[in-house]
Design a protein around this motif. Structure first.
Motif, PDB file in Angstrom:
ATOM      1  N   TYR A 154       0.850  -1.195   0.000  1.00  0.00           N
ATOM      2  CA  TYR A 154       0.000   0.000   0.000  1.00  0.00           C
ATOM      3  C   TYR A 154       0.881   1.238   0.000  1.00  0.00           C
ATOM      4  O   TYR A 154       1.797   1.373   0.814  1.00  0.00           O
ATOM      5  CB  TYR A 154      -0.925   0.033   1.217  1.00  0.00           C
ATOM      6  N   GLU A 155       0.609   2.140  -0.968  1.00  0.00           N
ATOM      7  CA  GLU A 155       1.323   3.414  -1.059  1.00  0.00           C
ATOM      8  C   GLU A 155       0.281   4.531  -0.972  1.00  0.00           C
ATOM      9  O   GLU A 155      -0.581   4.645  -1.852  1.00  0.00           O
ATOM     10  CB  GLU A 155       2.089   3.484  -2.390  1.00  0.00           C
ATOM     11  N   PRO A 156       0.292   5.342   0.083  1.00  0.00           N
ATOM     12  CA  PRO A 156      -0.811   6.282   0.315  1.00  0.00           C
ATOM     13  C   PRO A 156      -0.837   7.496  -0.612  1.00  0.00           C
ATOM     14  O   PRO A 156      -1.923   7.966  -0.960  1.00  0.00           O
ATOM     15  CB  PRO A 156      -0.599   6.711   1.772  1.00  0.00           C
ATOM     16  N   ASP A 157       0.314   8.041  -1.003  1.00  0.00           N
ATOM     17  CA  ASP A 157       0.316   9.270  -1.801  1.00  0.00           C
ATOM     18  C   ASP A 157      -0.388   9.089  -3.137  1.00  0.00           C
ATOM     19  O   ASP A 157      -1.123   9.962  -3.598  1.00  0.00           O
ATOM     20  CB  ASP A 157       1.750   9.751  -2.026  1.00  0.00           C
ATOM     21  N   PHE A 158      -0.147   7.955  -3.790  1.00  0.00           N
ATOM     22  CA  PHE A 158      -0.777   7.684  -5.081  1.00  0.00           C
ATOM     23  C   PHE A 158      -1.898   6.662  -4.955  1.00  0.00           C
ATOM     24  O   PHE A 158      -2.454   6.235  -5.955  1.00  0.00           O
ATOM     25  CB  PHE A 158       0.261   7.160  -6.084  1.00  0.00           C
ATOM     26  N   ASN A 159      -2.198   6.270  -3.721  1.00  0.00           N
ATOM     27  CA  ASN A 159      -3.228   5.272  -3.432  1.00  0.00           C
ATOM     28  C   ASN A 159      -3.006   4.004  -4.253  1.00  0.00           C
ATOM     29  O   ASN A 159      -3.929   3.442  -4.856  1.00  0.00           O
ATOM     30  CB  ASN A 159      -4.626   5.840  -3.713  1.00  0.00           C
ATOM     31  N   GLU A 160      -1.782   3.513  -4.228  1.00  0.00           N
ATOM     32  CA  GLU A 160      -1.451   2.277  -4.929  1.00  0.00           C
ATOM     33  C   GLU A 160      -1.700   1.096  -4.006  1.00  0.00           C
ATOM     34  O   GLU A 160      -1.259   1.085  -2.852  1.00  0.00           O
ATOM     35  CB  GLU A 160       0.009   2.278  -5.389  1.00  0.00           C
ATOM     36  N   GLN A 161      -2.405   0.091  -4.523  1.00  0.00           N
ATOM     37  CA  GLN A 161      -2.734  -1.109  -3.757  1.00  0.00           C
ATOM     38  C   GLN A 161      -2.438  -2.339  -4.622  1.00  0.00           C
ATOM     39  O   GLN A 161      -2.959  -2.463  -5.726  1.00  0.00           O
ATOM     40  CB  GLN A 161      -4.206  -1.094  -3.352  1.00  0.00           C
ATOM     41  N   ILE A 162      -1.583  -3.221  -4.110  1.00  0.00           N
ATOM     42  CA  ILE A 162      -1.207  -4.433  -4.832  1.00  0.00           C
ATOM     43  C   ILE A 162      -1.450  -5.636  -3.924  1.00  0.00           C
ATOM     44  O   ILE A 162      -1.026  -5.636  -2.768  1.00  0.00           O
ATOM     45  CB  ILE A 162       0.273  -4.412  -5.263  1.00  0.00           C
ATOM     46  N   ILE A 163      -2.108  -6.639  -4.447  1.00  0.00           N
ATOM     47  CA  ILE A 163      -2.303  -7.895  -3.730  1.00  0.00           C
ATOM     48  C   ILE A 163      -1.855  -9.031  -4.643  1.00  0.00           C
ATOM     49  O   ILE A 163      -2.315  -9.142  -5.786  1.00  0.00           O
ATOM     50  CB  ILE A 163      -3.767  -8.100  -3.301  1.00  0.00           C
ATOM     51  N   ASP A 164      -0.932  -9.855  -4.155  1.00  0.00           N
ATOM     52  CA  ASP A 164      -0.446 -11.018  -4.890  1.00  0.00           C
ATOM     53  C   ASP A 164      -0.760 -12.286  -4.099  1.00  0.00           C
ATOM     54  O   ASP A 164      -0.574 -12.315  -2.879  1.00  0.00           O
ATOM     55  CB  ASP A 164       1.069 -10.943  -5.100  1.00  0.00           C
ATOM     56  N   LEU A 165      -1.207 -13.301  -4.805  1.00  0.00           N
ATOM     57  CA  LEU A 165      -1.458 -14.607  -4.194  1.00  0.00           C
ATOM     58  C   LEU A 165      -0.780 -15.673  -5.030  1.00  0.00           C
ATOM     59  O   LEU A 165      -0.943 -15.707  -6.259  1.00  0.00           O
ATOM     60  CB  LEU A 165      -2.967 -14.881  -4.120  1.00  0.00           C
ATOM     61  N   VAL A 166      -0.014 -16.549  -4.376  1.00  0.00           N
ATOM     62  CA  VAL A 166       0.651 -17.652  -5.062  1.00  0.00           C
ATOM     63  C   VAL A 166       0.371 -18.937  -4.303  1.00  0.00           C
ATOM     64  O   VAL A 166       0.542 -19.002  -3.077  1.00  0.00           O
ATOM     65  CB  VAL A 166       2.177 -17.427  -5.157  1.00  0.00           C
ATOM     66  N   LEU A 167      -0.077 -19.970  -5.016  1.00  0.00           N
ATOM     67  CA  LEU A 167      -0.290 -21.303  -4.464  1.00  0.00           C
ATOM     68  C   LEU A 167       0.439 -22.289  -5.354  1.00  0.00           C
ATOM     69  O   LEU A 167       0.300 -22.254  -6.592  1.00  0.00           O
ATOM     70  CB  LEU A 167      -1.779 -21.649  -4.412  1.00  0.00           C
ATOM     71  N   SER A 168       1.219 -23.192  -4.765  1.00  0.00           N
ATOM     72  CA  SER A 168       2.015 -24.109  -5.561  1.00  0.00           C
ATOM     73  C   SER A 168       2.195 -25.431  -4.829  1.00  0.00           C
ATOM     74  O   SER A 168       2.333 -25.449  -3.599  1.00  0.00           O
ATOM     75  CB  SER A 168       3.384 -23.483  -5.870  1.00  0.00           C
ATOM     76  N   GLY A 169       2.220 -26.517  -5.618  1.00  0.00           N
ATOM     77  CA  GLY A 169       2.462 -27.824  -5.017  1.00  0.00           C
ATOM     78  C   GLY A 169       1.955 -28.953  -5.873  1.00  0.00           C
ATOM     79  O   GLY A 169       1.383 -28.749  -6.955  1.00  0.00           O
ATOM     80  N   PRO A 170       2.135 -30.178  -5.406  1.00  0.00           N
ATOM     81  CA  PRO A 170       1.703 -31.344  -6.182  1.00  0.00           C
ATOM     82  C   PRO A 170       0.192 -31.564  -6.084  1.00  0.00           C
ATOM     83  O   PRO A 170      -0.401 -31.371  -5.027  1.00  0.00           O
ATOM     84  CB  PRO A 170       2.471 -32.494  -5.533  1.00  0.00           C
ATOM     85  N   LEU A 171      -0.408 -31.942  -7.201  1.00  0.00           N
ATOM     86  CA  LEU A 171      -1.813 -32.354  -7.218  1.00  0.00           C
ATOM     87  C   LEU A 171      -1.936 -33.868  -7.134  1.00  0.00           C
ATOM     88  O   LEU A 171      -2.842 -34.383  -6.497  1.00  0.00           O
ATOM     89  CB  LEU A 171      -2.490 -31.844  -8.491  1.00  0.00           C
ATOM     90  N   THR A 172      -1.017 -34.564  -7.805  1.00  0.00           N
ATOM     91  CA  THR A 172      -0.915 -36.025  -7.729  1.00  0.00           C
ATOM     92  C   THR A 172       0.573 -36.366  -7.672  1.00  0.00           C
ATOM     93  O   THR A 172       1.429 -35.481  -7.588  1.00  0.00           O
ATOM     94  CB  THR A 172      -1.564 -36.691  -8.957  1.00  0.00           C
ATOM     95  N   ASP A 173       0.891 -37.637  -7.773  1.00  0.00           N
ATOM     96  CA  ASP A 173       2.289 -38.059  -7.772  1.00  0.00           C
ATOM     97  C   ASP A 173       3.028 -37.581  -9.011  1.00  0.00           C
ATOM     98  O   ASP A 173       4.255 -37.463  -9.006  1.00  0.00           O
ATOM     99  CB  ASP A 173       2.383 -39.584  -7.689  1.00  0.00           C
ATOM    100  N   THR A 174       2.298 -37.289 -10.079  1.00  0.00           N
ATOM    101  CA  THR A 174       2.956 -36.911 -11.335  1.00  0.00           C
ATOM    102  C   THR A 174       2.592 -35.516 -11.828  1.00  0.00           C
ATOM    103  O   THR A 174       3.171 -35.048 -12.804  1.00  0.00           O
ATOM    104  CB  THR A 174       2.605 -37.908 -12.442  1.00  0.00           C
TER     105      THR A 174
END
Length: 866
Positions: free
Chosen positions: A171-191
């Motif tokens: 969050y940057e107040p002077d320019f009202n900049e708002q950034i949200i990042d989400l990362v999810l990673s991992g195995p779904l099956t053995d392969t």
């Protein structure tokens, strides 16, 4: 899991970890961690790669708040990127393509192996990258024939073997900049593994629009990327990337930065700035008002102060990408197949007079679709002969539309005023006017300095004032009321190329590499420009409108098409010698090409056609305008020598490269001084310089990294350069077109020196809490921000300081940080150009500029789980 699969997994994991730690170390130690890059399509240590390359890790970009490719230039000397009024510039070592939708970029951009050659894509946000590699100098063997100035390679983070995730907010107040990042990673099956990355970014902007009473440019960005990685068999790994994104921008970071009093002979303009002319201009004969203009008073803000005057503009963009990467391993050989589907749609409105007066605007739409397929065969390492071979196919289609829009009475009124006081010179002579008649007497009297009211009185007594509305003088502006100039441009390109790079390990210490790339390309292009009445939707017949548009906009109706085929071979020779375990010397001689094509933005055909010569006599000569359509290929011959060294028993590294490159038939986009851009070939240029980069562990807790570049650029043959406002031309053609000779001059964006210096200090405050502080010092020498090298547009040298202070608990997974950007509050103009129409119509010298953000502070929080 087989050995080949395990090695492939290990290489990817080690690569990401090594680059992350090395480029922005989580801790400093007396010995440096190795940086791994894939600049040669193999995973190699940066110290073994015989090319000038900078690697910036994904962690560094996240910490520095880098949200798009343009922000990278602060950390890569001799790389310059800037948004312009109608495009994006990308330059390496002083070489770039300029702004034109018909261009493919001289600096190639590749995202996970897929070419992103369109300039519009450099404006797109990016996220969750493993690293970005910037290769300087021609890269015509492994990265395609059009990467004649350099290449940017962006590599996405890939799924890991363990489940992990992170969420980050800034969050940057002077320019009202708002950034949200989400990362999810991992195995779904053995392969099968998967990685999901989502970014949402909003910002109000750092400019105040006085006309609309709002902050600009506001950005609304959203990107979603999913990567699925499948261990299909013991030797086969496939990765599928799906990505969609948008970046919508309202407003621009543009303001008028210079506005000088007019030197026009027209009485209503002379001695007044463009802002004053727009604010209020009236031409009257006694009680009769012949022409009047009254714009919003915000136009009077005509200096650089982070405040702009504009009626509003926007750029709405949607992107789509599907990339399939398949790696097959057999007996040490790696076979790679990369399939890419890429597309974007753009809708833009440019308030292209860059003032709060509705003089004119330009609406544009762009649609691009691309399919590409690449095959690579990479041999095992350690053999006497090693090779990388492959083939590449790409087909693309671009549809581009734009139109000048005259939506108000401002410009018609001002042209009418000029046409009155110049005796019809802005349009055509009155039909039926006889020599010595009342109107002719008015014209003669105007040039003799007789007061306007007295001059018009005979015409009024004769009942001829109404003739001003019937094709006579004073009606030039009426011809373009509600004018639209729809222009349609299309180009279809089909490219096939094959490449082979072979390395001969002559001894354990000396090796030679020869590369060849053959390319065959066909390209079809068409451009049509017409006139339309936007109020009625009708196409006006040929008449005074053609004369007025030609004289004041340098535009004409035209319909052009063409087809071209090119074949070429790009060769390269590299010699590499290991002095010892800590020093490597290399030298590379290469020749590269960049294909020709078709100009999308010229407002006239290349033919020297006279514009309505019977009615349109200007000092006895009919007006002639000359545009452009087709341009030829560009060639580069480059020599680079360098050294990669490790010092202080592994505690420091210093790399140096010296280069000399000759460019022939350099492709340039030249502003026509009015509203259009003409593409041509400049002749020849040379660029030479020295680049250094290195890092050192000063203590176990303090790391220093830095880069420095010296650059000298010179046009050696460029007779048809654009003159800046007020410059005396070196050549005036028979058609009256003025050119200035650029021989011996430098280029836009070229600074004698540029670089950066970074310090990172890391220490444990408690057994759990870690403090990490970083300071970036980004500096450059003087450079010219205008493509016509106007001396008034020199950007002074500066040093920008960026800080980051963070606290984290590695075991708990949280981190908070304070960010300061441009702490020294430097005012930087990244691009400037002549204010459209200000000089060509009104005689006022003026410039607009893109202004980078001032000092700002932000807070950043991150939570990671494993």
């Amino acid at each position: 899991m087989t050995l080949n699969k395990s090695l492939a997994r290990f290489r990817r994991s080690a690569l990401a970890a090594a680059v992350s730690v090395a480029a922005t170390p989580l801790f400093a130690a007396p010995a440096l961690e190795e940086v791994i890059v894939t600049a040669t399509l193999r995973a190699e240590s940066l110290q073994d790669v015989p090319v000038s390359v900078n690697a910036v890790s994904g962690d560094k970009m996240a910490e520095a708040g880098i949200a798009k490719v343009e922000d990278l230039q602060a950390y890569v000397p001799n790389l310059t990127m800037s948004e312009t009024g109608i495009g994006t510039n990308i330059y390496i070592r002083g070489i770039g393509s300029g702004i034109n939708p018909g261009f493919e970029q001289s600096v190639g951009m590749y995202f996970d192996g897929v070419s992103y050659g369109r300039a519009q894509l450099t404006r797109a946000p990016f996220l969750d990258l493993a690293r970005v590699e910037v290769l300087r100098g021609p890269q015509n063997i492994l990265f395609g024939k059009n990467s004649i100035a350099g290449a940017l390679s962006l590599i996405s983070a890939r799924p890991g073997q363990e489940f992990e995730g992170s969420v980050s907010a800034t969050y940057e107040p002077d320019f009202n900049e708002q950034i949200i990042d989400l990362v999810l990673s991992g195995p779904l099956t053995d392969t099968v593994g998967a990685r999901l990355a989502i970014r949402k970014r909003d910002i109000d902007g750092h400019m105040e629009n006085l006309t609309l009473n709002r902050d600009e440019p506001t950005r609304d960005e959203g990107t979603i990327r999913a990567i699925f990685e499948w261990d299909a068999t013991e030797n086969l790994v496939a990765a599928l990337k799906l990505e969609v994104g948008k970046f919508d921008v309202d407003g621009r970071q543009i303001e008028i930065i210079n506005d000088q009093p007019s030197t026009s002979s027209t009485g209503s303009f002379n001695g007044r700035t463009y802002a004053e002319i727009l604010d209020f201009t009236e031409v009257a004969a006694g009680p009769i008002v012949l022409a009047s203009v009254d714009a919003d008073s915000s136009v009077l803000n005509n200096k650089q102060d982070f405040k702009r005057s504009s009626n509003g503009d926007y750029s709405y963009n949607d992107t789509q990408n599907i990339t399939l990467n398949v790696d097959y391993y057999r007996e040490g050989h790696q076979f790679t197949f990369i399939t890419g589907l890429l597309g974007y749609d753009t809708e833009e409105l440019c308030d292209c007079d860059f003032t709060g007066a509705p003089v004119f605007s330009v609406g544009a739409e762009e649609n691009y679709d691309q399919f590409s397929q690449e095959f690579r065969w990479v041999s095992p390492v350690g053999e006497t002969f090693e090779f990388i071979a492959g083939g590449f196919y790409q087909k693309s289609e671009l549809e581009f539309f734009d139109s000048i829009r005259v939506d108000s009475d401002i410009l018609p009124g001002l042209l009418n005023a000029a046409d009155i006081q110049e005796a019809g010179a802005r349009g055509e002579r009155p039909p039926g006017d006889i020599e010595g008649g009342p109107l002719d007497n008015v014209a003669l009297g105007l040039f003799a300095g007789t007061p306007l009211e007295a001059l018009l009185q005979p015409a009024a007594d004769a009942g001829l004032l109404n003739a001003l509305d019937l094709g006579g003088f004073g009606d030039a502006g009426d011809a373009i009321r509600d004018l639209g100039t729809p222009r349609y441009f299309t180009t279809e390109t089909e490219l096939f190329s094959a490449f082979l790079q072979t390395t001969w390990n002559v001894t354990d210490l000396f090796r030679a590499t020869i590369g060849l790339r053959y390319s065959h390309e066909t390209k079809d292009g068409s451009r049509k420009l017409d006139f339309v009445n936007r109020a009625t939707g009708e196409r006006p017949d040929e008449g005074e409108i053609d004369t007025v548009v030609a004289k004041n906009f340098s535009a004409e109706r035209h319909d052009l098409s063409g087809s071209r085929t090119e074949e070429n071979i790009s060769p390269s020779l590299n010699l590499q010698y290991d002095v010892n375990d800590d020093a490597m010397l290399y030298g590379t001689l290469s020749r590269g090409y960049k294909s020709g094509g078709y100009d999308a933005r010229s407002n006239a055909s290349p033919a020297t056609n006279q514009i309505r010569p019977l009615q349109n006599l200007d000092n006895g000569d009919p007006v002639v305008i000359v545009g452009s359509f087709e341009y030829e290929e560009e060639q580069a011959t480059s020599l680079e020598i360098g050294a990669k060294t490790t010092l202080l028993d592994g505690a420091a590294e210093l790399n140096i490269a010296a280069f000399y490159t000759e460019y022939d038939d350099l492709q340039v986009s030249i502003f026509d001084g009015t509203l259009g851009f003409n593409v041509g070939n400049a002749g020849a240029a040379t660029t030479m310089g020295i680049e250094l980069d290195g890092r050192i562990a000063l203590t176990e807790n303090l790391m220093m990294t830095g880069a420095l570049a010296f650059l000298d650029f010179e046009f050696t043959d460029y007779e048809n350069g654009q003159c800046y406002q007020g410059q005396t031309p070196d050549t005036v053609t028979a058609e009256g077109i003025a050119y200035c000779d650029y021989k011996g001059k430098t280029n836009q964006y070229v600074a004698d020196y540029s670089g950066n210096l970074t310090f990172v200090y890391t220490t444990m405050l408690t057994s759990d809490i870690e403090f990490r502080g970083g300071a970036d010092f980004v500096f450059t020498g003087d450079y010219n921000s205008s493509q016509n090298l106007d001396p008034s547009q020199e950007q002074d040298a500066y040093v920008k300081t960026n800080l980051r202070l963070g606290l984290s608990d590695v075991s708990a997974g949280w981190e908070v940080a304070l960010l300061a950007k441009n702490l020294t509050d430097e005012t930087v103009i990244s691009y400037s150009n002549d204010t459209p129409l200000a000089n060509s119509i009104f005689g006022s010298t003026g410039h607009y500029g893109f202004v980078e953000p001032p000092r700002s502070f932000a807070i950043q929080g991150t939570y990671r789980w494993y």
